[in-house]
Design a protein around this motif. Structure first.
Motif, short mmCIF file in Angstrom:
data_model
loop_
_atom_site.label_atom_id
_atom_site.label_comp_id
_atom_site.label_asym_id
_atom_site.label_seq_id
_atom_site.Cartn_x
_atom_site.Cartn_y
_atom_site.Cartn_z
N LEU A 12 0.83 -1.21 0.00
CA LEU A 12 0.00 0.00 0.00
C LEU A 12 0.86 1.25 0.00
O LEU A 12 0.55 2.23 -0.69
CB LEU A 12 -0.96 0.00 1.20
N HIS A 13 1.94 1.22 0.77
CA HIS A 13 2.84 2.38 0.80
C HIS A 13 3.47 2.60 -0.58
O HIS A 13 3.51 3.73 -1.07
CB HIS A 13 3.93 2.16 1.85
N ARG A 14 3.94 1.53 -1.21
CA ARG A 14 4.57 1.65 -2.53
C ARG A 14 3.58 2.13 -3.59
O ARG A 14 3.98 2.78 -4.57
CB ARG A 14 5.19 0.33 -2.95
N ALA A 17 -0.81 4.69 -1.31
CA ALA A 17 -2.12 4.70 -0.65
C ALA A 17 -2.02 4.70 0.87
O ALA A 17 -3.05 4.74 1.54
CB ALA A 17 -2.93 3.49 -1.10
N ALA A 18 -0.81 4.66 1.40
CA ALA A 18 -0.65 4.60 2.86
C ALA A 18 0.75 5.09 3.23
O ALA A 18 1.67 5.04 2.41
CB ALA A 18 -0.84 3.16 3.35
N PRO A 19 0.90 5.54 4.47
CA PRO A 19 2.23 5.97 4.92
C PRO A 19 3.17 4.77 5.06
O PRO A 19 2.74 3.61 4.97
CB PRO A 19 1.96 6.61 6.28
N HIS A 20 4.43 5.06 5.28
CA HIS A 20 5.43 4.02 5.47
C HIS A 20 4.99 3.10 6.62
O HIS A 20 4.56 3.58 7.66
CB HIS A 20 6.79 4.65 5.79
N PRO A 21 5.08 1.78 6.43
CA PRO A 21 4.67 0.85 7.49
C PRO A 21 5.50 1.04 8.76
O PRO A 21 6.70 1.35 8.70
CB PRO A 21 4.94 -0.52 6.90
N LEU A 22 4.86 0.83 9.88
CA LEU A 22 5.55 0.92 11.16
C LEU A 22 6.01 -0.48 11.57
O LEU A 22 5.19 -1.37 11.75
CB LEU A 22 4.60 1.44 12.24
N ARG A 48 -5.62 8.30 -3.74
CA ARG A 48 -4.95 7.19 -4.43
C ARG A 48 -5.75 5.89 -4.33
O ARG A 48 -5.88 5.18 -5.33
CB ARG A 48 -3.54 7.02 -3.85
N PRO A 49 -6.32 5.52 -3.16
CA PRO A 49 -7.13 4.30 -3.12
C PRO A 49 -8.32 4.35 -4.08
O PRO A 49 -8.68 3.32 -4.67
CB PRO A 49 -7.59 4.21 -1.66
N THR A 50 -8.92 5.51 -4.26
CA THR A 50 -10.03 5.64 -5.21
C THR A 50 -9.55 5.37 -6.63
O THR A 50 -10.21 4.66 -7.39
CB THR A 50 -10.65 7.06 -5.11
N ASP A 51 -8.39 5.91 -6.97
CA ASP A 51 -7.82 5.65 -8.30
C ASP A 51 -7.52 4.17 -8.49
O ASP A 51 -7.80 3.60 -9.55
CB ASP A 51 -6.54 6.45 -8.51
N LEU A 52 -6.94 3.56 -7.47
CA LEU A 52 -6.63 2.13 -7.56
C LEU A 52 -7.89 1.29 -7.69
O LEU A 52 -7.93 0.33 -8.46
CB LEU A 52 -5.82 1.69 -6.34
#
Length: 80
Positions: A12-14, A17-22, A48-52
């Motif tokens: 998701l980060h790549r 659609a999401a921040p860097h994983p913790l 971005r999730p909407t586009d995906l």
């Protein structure tokens, strides 16, 4: 938290659609709060999730596979 969650978080980060994983060892109330805030504050994490999703809906993966199988069957001249 062993295999698939870090994989999908990174994916998701790549995809933007999401921040860097913790990493689990860095997870605290503060780091989680910061990550959640960035999800709410950054418009790219909303758009971005909407586009995906639009791209996924338009993809006909099953139809593409069926077409490939049909073509291969025709080339071989016999059913699989």
């Amino acid at each position: 938290m062993l295999v698939d969650q870090p994989f999908w978080a990174d994916r998701l980060h790549r995809l933007g659609a999401a921040p860097h994983p913790l990493p689990l060892h860095e997870l605290t109330a503060d780091t989680l709060t910061d990550a959640l805030r960035s999800c709410l504050d950054r418009s790219t994490y909303r758009h971005r999730p909407t586009d995906l999703a639009r791209r996924i809906r338009a993809d006909d993966g099953a139809g593409d596979v069926l077409s490939l199988i049909t073509r291969l069957e025709g080339e071989r001249g016999q059913p699989f």
